[in-house]
Design a protein around this motif. Structure first.
Motif, PDB file in Angstrom:
ATOM      1  N   SER A 210     -11.257   2.341 -12.888  1.00 50.82           N
ATOM      2  CA  SER A 210     -11.773   2.845 -11.617  1.00 50.82           C
ATOM      3  C   SER A 210     -13.026   2.101 -11.177  1.00 50.82           C
ATOM      4  O   SER A 210     -13.370   2.106 -10.006  1.00 50.82           O
ATOM      5  N   TYR A 211     -13.718   1.494 -12.118  1.00 55.62           N
ATOM      6  CA  TYR A 211     -14.953   0.790 -11.804  1.00 55.62           C
ATOM      7  C   TYR A 211     -14.702  -0.640 -11.335  1.00 55.62           C
ATOM      8  O   TYR A 211     -15.631  -1.331 -10.945  1.00 55.62           O
ATOM      9  N   LEU A 212     -13.470  -1.076 -11.373  1.00 51.27           N
ATOM     10  CA  LEU A 212     -13.095  -2.420 -10.963  1.00 51.27           C
ATOM     11  C   LEU A 212     -12.356  -2.362  -9.630  1.00 51.27           C
ATOM     12  O   LEU A 212     -11.875  -1.302  -9.223  1.00 51.27           O
ATOM     13  N   PRO A 213     -12.228  -3.502  -8.950  1.00 56.21           N
ATOM     14  CA  PRO A 213     -11.394  -3.513  -7.740  1.00 56.21           C
ATOM     15  C   PRO A 213      -9.963  -3.103  -8.073  1.00 56.21           C
ATOM     16  O   PRO A 213      -9.519  -3.226  -9.214  1.00 56.21           O
ATOM     17  N   ALA A 214      -9.248  -2.628  -7.070  1.00 56.81           N
ATOM     18  CA  ALA A 214      -7.854  -2.199  -7.279  1.00 56.81           C
ATOM     19  C   ALA A 214      -7.037  -3.352  -7.859  1.00 56.81           C
ATOM     20  O   ALA A 214      -7.205  -4.506  -7.475  1.00 56.81           O
ATOM     21  N   MET A 215      -6.153  -3.012  -8.786  1.00 57.05           N
ATOM     22  CA  MET A 215      -5.315  -4.029  -9.417  1.00 57.05           C
ATOM     23  C   MET A 215      -4.172  -4.431  -8.488  1.00 57.05           C
ATOM     24  O   MET A 215      -3.635  -3.598  -7.758  1.00 57.05           O
ATOM     25  N   THR A 216      -3.802  -5.687  -8.562  1.00 56.46           N
ATOM     26  CA  THR A 216      -2.641  -6.186  -7.830  1.00 56.46           C
ATOM     27  C   THR A 216      -1.388  -5.772  -8.602  1.00 56.46           C
ATOM     28  O   THR A 216      -1.469  -5.429  -9.791  1.00 56.46           O
ATOM     29  N   PRO A 217      -0.220  -5.824  -7.966  1.00 54.36           N
ATOM     30  CA  PRO A 217       1.016  -5.518  -8.703  1.00 54.36           C
ATOM     31  C   PRO A 217       1.213  -6.401  -9.944  1.00 54.36           C
ATOM     32  O   PRO A 217       1.703  -5.931 -10.966  1.00 54.36           O
ATOM     33  N   GLU A 218       0.787  -7.648  -9.865  1.00 52.64           N
ATOM     34  CA  GLU A 218       0.916  -8.538 -11.021  1.00 52.64           C
ATOM     35  C   GLU A 218       0.008  -8.079 -12.165  1.00 52.64           C
ATOM     36  O   GLU A 218       0.389  -8.140 -13.343  1.00 52.64           O
ATOM     37  N   GLN A 219      -1.202  -7.617 -11.837  1.00 53.62           N
ATOM     38  CA  GLN A 219      -2.114  -7.139 -12.865  1.00 53.62           C
ATOM     39  C   GLN A 219      -1.602  -5.840 -13.497  1.00 53.62           C
ATOM     40  O   GLN A 219      -1.730  -5.643 -14.708  1.00 53.62           O
ATOM     41  N   VAL A 220      -1.017  -4.961 -12.684  1.00 52.24           N
ATOM     42  CA  VAL A 220      -0.426  -3.733 -13.213  1.00 52.24           C
ATOM     43  C   VAL A 220       0.704  -4.092 -14.172  1.00 52.24           C
ATOM     44  O   VAL A 220       0.819  -3.537 -15.261  1.00 52.24           O
ATOM     45  N   ARG A 221       1.527  -5.047 -13.766  1.00 51.33           N
ATOM     46  CA  ARG A 221       2.637  -5.479 -14.623  1.00 51.33           C
ATOM     47  C   ARG A 221       2.126  -6.013 -15.958  1.00 51.33           C
ATOM     48  O   ARG A 221       2.688  -5.723 -17.007  1.00 51.33           O
ATOM     49  N   LYS A 222       1.043  -6.794 -15.934  1.00 48.94           N
ATOM     50  CA  LYS A 222       0.469  -7.322 -17.181  1.00 48.94           C
ATOM     51  C   LYS A 222      -0.019  -6.189 -18.079  1.00 48.94           C
ATOM     52  O   LYS A 222       0.124  -6.260 -19.297  1.00 48.94           O
TER      53      LYS A 222
ATOM     54  N   PHE B  57      -4.413   4.566 -16.889  1.00 46.13           N
ATOM     55  CA  PHE B  57      -5.035   4.111 -15.652  1.00 46.13           C
ATOM     56  C   PHE B  57      -4.234   4.566 -14.447  1.00 46.13           C
ATOM     57  O   PHE B  57      -3.035   4.760 -14.531  1.00 46.13           O
ATOM     58  N   VAL B  58      -4.941   4.758 -13.340  1.00 49.79           N
ATOM     59  CA  VAL B  58      -4.335   5.193 -12.096  1.00 49.79           C
ATOM     60  C   VAL B  58      -3.700   3.977 -11.415  1.00 49.79           C
ATOM     61  O   VAL B  58      -4.365   2.961 -11.200  1.00 49.79           O
TER      62      VAL B  58
END
Length: 110
Positions: free
Chosen positions: A17-29, A104-105
């Motif tokens: 939550s303290y970082l910028p929103a994750m991209t779909p690629e980052q969520v996948r990783k 993580f959300v």
């Protein structure tokens, strides 16, 4: 000196939550990492006004032994479609330590 972020400006639900929103690629990783650790994916959701409570609603049962990131992503998307106004988070349960290895959300409600 850099601008300080107001701690209470945005509710925090997990470490990312303290970082910028994750991209779909980052969520996948993150999902690939969760699976590579042998953790069991599970999905939870809740109304934004109840997000600070201890219990969130579970979306189906945990995906014991799931090895495909695509299956996990499709379940995350299905939960988000079914509950578009809810926060949706992914959890990785560690069988050995009997705890959450990651949480993580993925989708934030309105």
């Amino acid at each position: 000196m850099a601008e300080l972020q107001d701690y209470n400006s945005t509710p925090k639900y997990e470490t990312f939550s303290y970082l910028p929103a994750m991209t779909p690629e980052q969520v996948r990783k993150q999902i690939v990492y969760l699976i590579s650790q042998g953790w069991n994916p599970a999905i939870e959701h809740v109304e934004p006004e109840n997000a600070s409570r201890y219990f969130w609603y579970m979306w189906k049962l945990p995906m014991f032994g799931e090895q495909s990131p695509d299956v996990v992503i499709s379940e995350l998307e299905a939960c988000h479609r079914a509950h578009p106004g809810h926060h949706v988070r992914l959890i990785g349960y560690d069988n050995f330590s009997q705890s959450q290895g990651i949480a993580f959300v993925v989708y934030r409600g309105r």
